[in-house]
Design an enzyme around this catalytic site. Structure first.
Site, PDB file in Angstrom:
ATOM      1  N   GLU A   1       0.289   5.259   0.581  1.00  0.00           N
ATOM      2  CA  GLU A   1      -0.670   6.285   1.012  1.00  0.00           C
ATOM      3  C   GLU A   1      -0.239   7.665   0.540  1.00  0.00           C
ATOM      4  OE1 GLU A   1      -1.111   5.622   5.247  1.00  0.00           O
ATOM      5  OE2 GLU A   1      -2.310   3.812   4.876  1.00  0.00           O
TER       6      GLU A   1
ATOM      7  N   CYS B   1     -10.151  -5.302   0.158  1.00  0.00           N
ATOM      8  CA  CYS B   1     -11.306  -4.400   0.212  1.00  0.00           C
ATOM      9  C   CYS B   1     -12.173  -4.601  -1.039  1.00  0.00           C
ATOM     10  CB  CYS B   1     -10.842  -2.945   0.326  1.00  0.00           C
ATOM     11  SG  CYS B   1     -10.296  -2.225  -1.234  1.00  0.00           S
TER      12      CYS B   1
ATOM     13  N   ASN C   1       0.843  -1.195   0.000  1.00  0.00           N
ATOM     14  CA  ASN C   1       0.000   0.000   0.000  1.00  0.00           C
ATOM     15  C   ASN C   1       0.881   1.249   0.000  1.00  0.00           C
ATOM     16  OD1 ASN C   1       0.553  -0.842   2.693  1.00  0.00           O
ATOM     17  ND2 ASN C   1      -1.117   0.369   3.512  1.00  0.00           N
TER      18      ASN C   1
ATOM     19  N   GLU D   1      -3.074  -4.769  -2.938  1.00  0.00           N
ATOM     20  CA  GLU D   1      -3.568  -5.727  -3.933  1.00  0.00           C
ATOM     21  C   GLU D   1      -3.613  -5.106  -5.326  1.00  0.00           C
ATOM     22  OE1 GLU D   1      -4.805  -4.963  -1.033  1.00  0.00           O
ATOM     23  OE2 GLU D   1      -5.865  -6.621  -0.086  1.00  0.00           O
TER      24      GLU D   1
ATOM     25  N   CYS E   1     -10.649  -3.608  -4.420  1.00  0.00           N
ATOM     26  CA  CYS E   1      -9.624  -4.549  -4.889  1.00  0.00           C
ATOM     27  C   CYS E   1     -10.251  -5.839  -5.379  1.00  0.00           C
ATOM     28  CB  CYS E   1      -8.602  -4.819  -3.792  1.00  0.00           C
ATOM     29  SG  CYS E   1      -7.522  -3.400  -3.499  1.00  0.00           S
TER      30      CYS E   1
ATOM     31  N   CYS F   1      -4.149   0.531  -2.438  1.00  0.00           N
ATOM     32  CA  CYS F   1      -4.003  -0.712  -1.678  1.00  0.00           C
ATOM     33  C   CYS F   1      -2.909  -1.602  -2.287  1.00  0.00           C
ATOM     34  CB  CYS F   1      -5.297  -1.513  -1.697  1.00  0.00           C
ATOM     35  SG  CYS F   1      -6.657  -0.779  -0.786  1.00  0.00           S
TER      36      CYS F   1
HETATM   37  N1  THU Z   1      -5.232  -1.620   2.615  1.00  0.00           N
HETATM   38  C1  THU Z   1      -4.652  -2.437   1.707  1.00  0.00           C
HETATM   39  O1  THU Z   1      -3.564  -2.158   1.188  1.00  0.00           O
HETATM   40  N2  THU Z   1      -5.288  -3.590   1.400  1.00  0.00           N
HETATM   41  C2  THU Z   1      -6.456  -4.018   1.962  1.00  0.00           C
HETATM   42  O2  THU Z   1      -6.940  -5.078   1.642  1.00  0.00           O
HETATM   43  C3  THU Z   1      -7.137  -3.181   2.964  1.00  0.00           C
HETATM   44  C4  THU Z   1      -6.514  -1.863   3.244  1.00  0.00           C
HETATM   45  C5  THU Z   1      -4.524  -0.398   2.998  1.00  0.00           C
HETATM   46  C6  THU Z   1      -5.167   0.881   2.581  1.00  0.00           C
HETATM   47  C7  THU Z   1      -4.592   1.843   3.612  1.00  0.00           C
HETATM   48  O3  THU Z   1      -3.313   2.293   3.170  1.00  0.00           O
HETATM   49  C8  THU Z   1      -4.409   0.984   4.853  1.00  0.00           C
HETATM   50  O4  THU Z   1      -4.416  -0.356   4.404  1.00  0.00           O
HETATM   51  C9  THU Z   1      -5.479   1.174   5.898  1.00  0.00           C
HETATM   52  O5  THU Z   1      -6.746   1.046   5.359  1.00  0.00           O
END
Ligand code: THU
Length: 138
Positions: A46, A86, A44, A57, A89, A55
């Site tokens: 941000e 999520c 991920n 994935e 994804c 994310c």
């Molecule tokens: N996140 C992912 O990378 N994958 C997931 O399946 C759920 C959430 C990340 C998004 C964000 O940077 C952090 O986790 C918190 O939500």
């Protein structure tokens, strides 16, 4: 089918170590096994404008497509606690993977238990555009 689960989980954990998550502090790594036998990772990433965050994935999936791989055998995730992909994804994965895609849900601790599911179990009814879908793949 050989899904190289341990290898994928190790790759996902390594990718989680490269996550850029200064806002949530929730570091996620994803590893996709391509039909070509290669492993494509993502983490991920941000952003200060939170909605721009990506994310792990989708990062792994888009990385694979950019490398020329569009078919996948398995996915592994690693996060501080085991987490499922999520909804966004799941839809992105459904573009390139069928419901049988095995998904291993790992944690950052290699000794912790690993959950197992499939894309179809998590996301039984993806949105699709039928004929337009295949024609639009370029
Ligand atoms: N996140 C992912 O990378 N994958 C997931 O399946 C759920 C959430 C990340 C998004 C964000 O940077 C952090 O986790 C918190 O939500």
């Amino acid at each position: 089918m050989e899904t190289r689960s341990d290898e994928l989980l190790a790759a996902a954990r390594e990718a989680a170590g490269r996550a850029y998550a200064p806002y949530s502090r929730f570091t996620v790594g994803a590893a996709l096994l391509g039909a070509d036998g290669r492993i494509y990772v993502g983490c991920n990433v941000e952003n200060a404008s939170y909605g721009l965050s990506l994310c792990a994935e989708r990062n792994a999936l888009f990385h694979a497509v950019a490398c020329g791989c569009r078919a996948f055998r398995a996915l592994a995730l690693a996060a501080p606690e085991p987490t499922v992909p999520c909804g966004a994804c799941r839809q992105a994965l459904a573009e390139f993977c069928d419901g049988g895609l095995p998904i291993a849900l790992g944690s950052l601790d290699p000794a912790a238990p690993v959950g197992r599911t499939t894309l179809g179990a998590l996301f039984p009814a993806p949105f699709a555009l039928g004929a337009v879908r295949d024609g639009g793949r370029g």
